[in-house]
Design a protein around this motif. Structure first.
Motif, mmCIF file in Angstrom:
data_model
loop_
_atom_site.group_PDB
_atom_site.id
_atom_site.type_symbol
_atom_site.label_atom_id
_atom_site.label_comp_id
_atom_site.label_asym_id
_atom_site.label_seq_id
_atom_site.Cartn_x
_atom_site.Cartn_y
_atom_site.Cartn_z
ATOM 1 N N GLY A 277 72.884 43.639 52.847
ATOM 2 C CA GLY A 277 73.849 43.988 51.786
ATOM 3 C C GLY A 277 73.882 45.360 51.359
ATOM 4 N N ARG A 278 72.879 46.194 52.085
ATOM 5 C CA ARG A 278 72.533 47.405 51.476
ATOM 6 C C ARG A 278 72.980 48.477 52.652
ATOM 7 N NH1 ARG A 278 69.446 47.884 46.876
ATOM 8 N NH2 ARG A 278 69.576 45.768 45.940
ATOM 9 N N LEU A 279 73.637 47.898 53.718
ATOM 10 C CA LEU A 279 73.992 48.810 55.075
ATOM 11 C C LEU A 279 75.318 49.378 54.652
ATOM 12 C CD1 LEU A 279 72.787 46.734 57.737
ATOM 13 C CD2 LEU A 279 71.650 48.312 57.080
ATOM 14 N N GLU A 280 75.248 51.028 55.016
ATOM 15 C CA GLU A 280 76.619 51.618 54.794
ATOM 16 C C GLU A 280 77.435 51.345 56.012
ATOM 17 O OE1 GLU A 280 77.860 56.180 54.988
ATOM 18 O OE2 GLU A 280 75.809 55.818 54.265
ATOM 19 N N MET A 281 77.143 50.784 56.978
ATOM 20 C CA MET A 281 77.795 50.325 58.147
ATOM 21 C C MET A 281 78.673 49.330 57.825
ATOM 22 S SD MET A 281 75.299 48.901 60.682
ATOM 23 C CE MET A 281 76.475 48.242 61.919
ATOM 24 N N LEU A 282 78.458 48.344 56.757
ATOM 25 C CA LEU A 282 78.951 47.187 56.752
ATOM 26 C C LEU A 282 79.830 47.157 55.172
ATOM 27 C CD1 LEU A 282 76.126 44.312 57.260
ATOM 28 C CD2 LEU A 282 78.351 45.059 58.572
ATOM 29 N N TRP A 283 79.042 48.200 54.191
ATOM 30 C CA TRP A 283 79.793 48.109 52.860
ATOM 31 C C TRP A 283 80.387 49.479 52.667
ATOM 32 C CZ3 TRP A 283 80.457 43.471 51.476
ATOM 33 C CH2 TRP A 283 79.752 42.414 52.019
ATOM 34 N N GLY A 284 80.066 50.525 53.472
ATOM 35 C CA GLY A 284 80.665 51.732 52.930
ATOM 36 C C GLY A 284 79.789 52.690 52.130
ATOM 37 N N PRO A 285 80.156 54.002 51.969
ATOM 38 C CA PRO A 285 79.300 54.968 51.323
ATOM 39 C C PRO A 285 78.879 54.590 50.075
ATOM 40 C CG PRO A 285 81.228 55.760 51.670
ATOM 41 C CD PRO A 285 81.358 54.478 52.353
ATOM 42 N N ASP A 286 79.760 53.744 49.204
ATOM 43 C CA ASP A 286 79.433 53.392 48.010
ATOM 44 C C ASP A 286 78.918 51.981 47.939
ATOM 45 O OD1 ASP A 286 81.407 51.594 48.825
ATOM 46 O OD2 ASP A 286 82.633 51.692 46.991
ATOM 47 N N TRP A 287 77.866 51.603 48.670
ATOM 48 C CA TRP A 287 77.139 50.421 48.826
ATOM 49 C C TRP A 287 76.061 50.120 47.825
ATOM 50 C CZ3 TRP A 287 71.896 50.170 48.608
ATOM 51 C CH2 TRP A 287 71.168 51.409 49.140
ATOM 52 N N GLU A 288 75.790 51.187 47.188
ATOM 53 C CA GLU A 288 74.965 51.097 46.145
ATOM 54 C C GLU A 288 75.552 50.640 44.714
ATOM 55 O OE1 GLU A 288 71.246 54.080 46.041
ATOM 56 O OE2 GLU A 288 73.074 55.160 46.543
ATOM 57 N N LYS A 289 76.834 50.691 44.688
ATOM 58 C CA LYS A 289 77.575 50.511 43.462
ATOM 59 C C LYS A 289 77.838 48.936 43.421
ATOM 60 C CE LYS A 289 81.928 51.725 41.033
ATOM 61 N NZ LYS A 289 82.976 52.545 40.988
ATOM 62 N N PHE A 290 77.832 48.633 42.308
ATOM 63 C CA PHE A 290 78.069 47.078 41.742
ATOM 64 C C PHE A 290 79.659 47.118 41.450
ATOM 65 C CE2 PHE A 290 78.249 43.765 38.381
ATOM 66 C CZ PHE A 290 78.237 42.659 39.246
ATOM 67 N N LYS A 291 80.268 46.605 42.618
ATOM 68 C CA LYS A 291 81.678 46.856 42.700
ATOM 69 C C LYS A 291 82.395 45.261 43.016
ATOM 70 C CE LYS A 291 85.331 49.786 44.754
ATOM 71 N NZ LYS A 291 85.338 50.818 45.830
ATOM 72 N N PRO A 292 82.648 44.583 42.171
ATOM 73 C CA PRO A 292 83.554 43.289 42.313
ATOM 74 C C PRO A 292 84.664 43.540 42.983
ATOM 75 C CG PRO A 292 82.494 43.171 40.217
ATOM 76 C CD PRO A 292 82.488 44.824 40.873
ATOM 77 N N GLU A 293 85.601 44.552 43.069
ATOM 78 C CA GLU A 293 86.698 44.836 43.315
ATOM 79 C C GLU A 293 86.810 44.935 44.855
ATOM 80 O OE1 GLU A 293 86.516 45.875 39.507
ATOM 81 O OE2 GLU A 293 85.336 46.786 41.017
ATOM 82 N N ARG A 294 85.501 45.212 45.588
ATOM 83 C CA ARG A 294 85.427 45.320 46.935
ATOM 84 C C ARG A 294 85.868 43.848 47.561
ATOM 85 N NH1 ARG A 294 81.062 48.085 48.628
ATOM 86 N NH2 ARG A 294 80.283 48.763 46.674
ATOM 87 N N TRP A 295 85.769 42.691 46.716
ATOM 88 C CA TRP A 295 86.130 41.360 47.100
ATOM 89 C C TRP A 295 87.423 40.999 46.885
ATOM 90 C CZ3 TRP A 295 82.059 38.565 49.676
ATOM 91 C CH2 TRP A 295 80.880 39.420 49.840
ATOM 92 N N LEU A 296 88.276 41.859 46.381
ATOM 93 C CA LEU A 296 89.513 41.480 46.073
ATOM 94 C C LEU A 296 90.752 42.196 46.226
ATOM 95 C CD1 LEU A 296 88.594 41.201 42.169
ATOM 96 C CD2 LEU A 296 88.701 39.639 43.410
ATOM 97 N N GLN A 297 91.824 41.391 46.527
ATOM 98 C CA GLN A 297 93.147 42.344 46.714
ATOM 99 C C GLN A 297 93.984 42.478 45.644
ATOM 100 O OE1 GLN A 297 94.847 40.034 50.055
ATOM 101 N NE2 GLN A 297 93.934 41.489 51.591
#
Length: 385
Positions: A277-297
């Protein structure tokens, strides 16, 4: 690479990767009414400006809930006086000692202590016996109750399980204990970290409150089913703080992973949802941010858009918080319904404020499930209607 490994162990070669005898030896030994017990306790704490350990409160809630849903039994652990429960203390102790078996740098030590029945292994044996006696008593009472009925009138899982013909007491006892661990510890762990993350991200909390208010007139099931942003925020929270941070399997036969890695029979293989859950290769350079929008369209940059978001799930082999393949968690949907109902019930009435000094972050610790070290002391502030 990572998702290929998980597809191999959790799907393609599912039958080859089990917990294994070593791990068996190591670990051997419908929605609750949120307002009925939980909300009054929080209201009293808010009125008196009392600090409560939210981790403890959520564990009590989850314990009462799973016992009622699964076994038709009410342990009444979440009461205003927050009673001591020997079973829960024993359960936590057994889980801690069992987890320590995995983390010890010298595994032979716990095996020696077990042979001689000394130290932590003696206590684990005693605790396991106490837990099994507790479970057997629940089963005995249920069997007596079923024997006095002409037809099945209850909806709890245990009564249906026993009525289906399962009579092996040891097997059913294992089911009872496993259910408690699977629900009580995982949902409470997920919600504990969730409320901490909300306290650190007021913009996310505001969006969830908008959604709660929009759905407040809906029936309970419809209310939580349509809470898309809240659902996304729970997924995002568990990405950063998964209830089960690491899982291990053992190869029953020789195997070769898609990348050519040879796995010999008896080899233990682990995957780490916490790390993934903390890998940049899976979640991007902002992986540290608590960002619900990454799950939404349709979320844009996170600006409220009148509830027109749609949830977009992730590949379970990249996000194995609920496992994946044939082993995917059967209680996943129930867990989300329960968590969203708790979130709506609490946030509708209260703001959760950590009691620790600003800048002090809680410590993530792992037993069989994740915990917040030392608990989560908070105050509750009544929200204006």
């Amino acid at each position: 690479m990572i998702d290929m490994f998980l597809q191999e162990t959790l799907k393609t070669q599912f039958y080859n990767y089990e917990k294994g005898s070593k791990f068996r030896r190591t670990l051997f030994d419908f929605l609750g009414n949120v307002s009925q017990r939980l909300i009054p306790i929080l209201s009293t704490a808010a009125a008196n400006n009392t600090v409560l350990d939210l981790q403890d409160i959520l564990q009590r809630f989850a314990f009462d809930n799973i016992c009622k849903i699964a076994f038709g039994y009410d342990p009444a652990y979440l009461l205003p006086d927050l009673p001591e429960a020997e079973f829960v203390k024993t359960f936590d102790e057994a889980a801690r000692i069992s987890s320590d078996r995995f983390s010890t740098p010298f595994p032979f030590l716990w095996k020696v202590k077990r042979v001689f029945n000394i130290g932590s292994e003696k206590r684990l044996k005693e605790a396991s016996s106490e837990l099994r006696e507790f479970a057997r008593n629940i089963i005995k009472e249920m069997k007596q109750e079923l024997g006095n009925k002409s037809s099945l009138e209850t909806v709890d899982l245990l009564s249906r399980f026993l009525s289906s013909g399962h009579s092996d007491e040891d097997f059913v006892t294992d089911i009872v204990i496993s259910f408690i661990l699977a629900d009580r510890d995982t949902t409470s762990a997920a919600l504990t970290w969730y409320f901490w993350l909300l306290s650190q991200n007021p913009e996310v909390e505001r969006e969830i409150l908008r959604e709660i208010k929009d759905k407040s007139e809906s029936p309970v099931y419809e209310e939580v089913k349509d809470m898309v942003y809240t659902h996304a925020s729970l997924c995002e929270s568990m990405r950063l703080y998964p209830p089960v941070p690491v899982d291990t399997k053992v190869a029953m036969h020789d195997d070769v992973l898609p990348d050519g890695t040879v796995i010999k029979k008896g080899t233990a293989v682990s995957y780490h949802p916490y790390v993934m859950g903390r890998l940049e290769m899976l979640w991007g350079p902002d992986w540290e941010k608590f960002k619900p929008e990454r799950w939404l369209q349709g979320a844009g940059d996170g600006v409220h858009n009148n509830g027109t978001w749609s949830f977009v799930g992730r590949d379970p082999y990249s996000y194995p918080v609920f496992q994946a393949g044939p082993r995917i968690c059967l209680g996943k949907d129930m867990a989300f319904l329960q968590m969203k109902r708790v979130v709506a019930g609490i946030l509708r009435s209260f703001k959760v404020v950590p009691a620790a000094k600003d800048g002090v972050e809680p410590v993530f610790v792992t037993y069989l499930t994740s915990k917040m070290q030392g608990g989560f002391p908070v105050r509750f502030e009544e929200r204006a209607n």
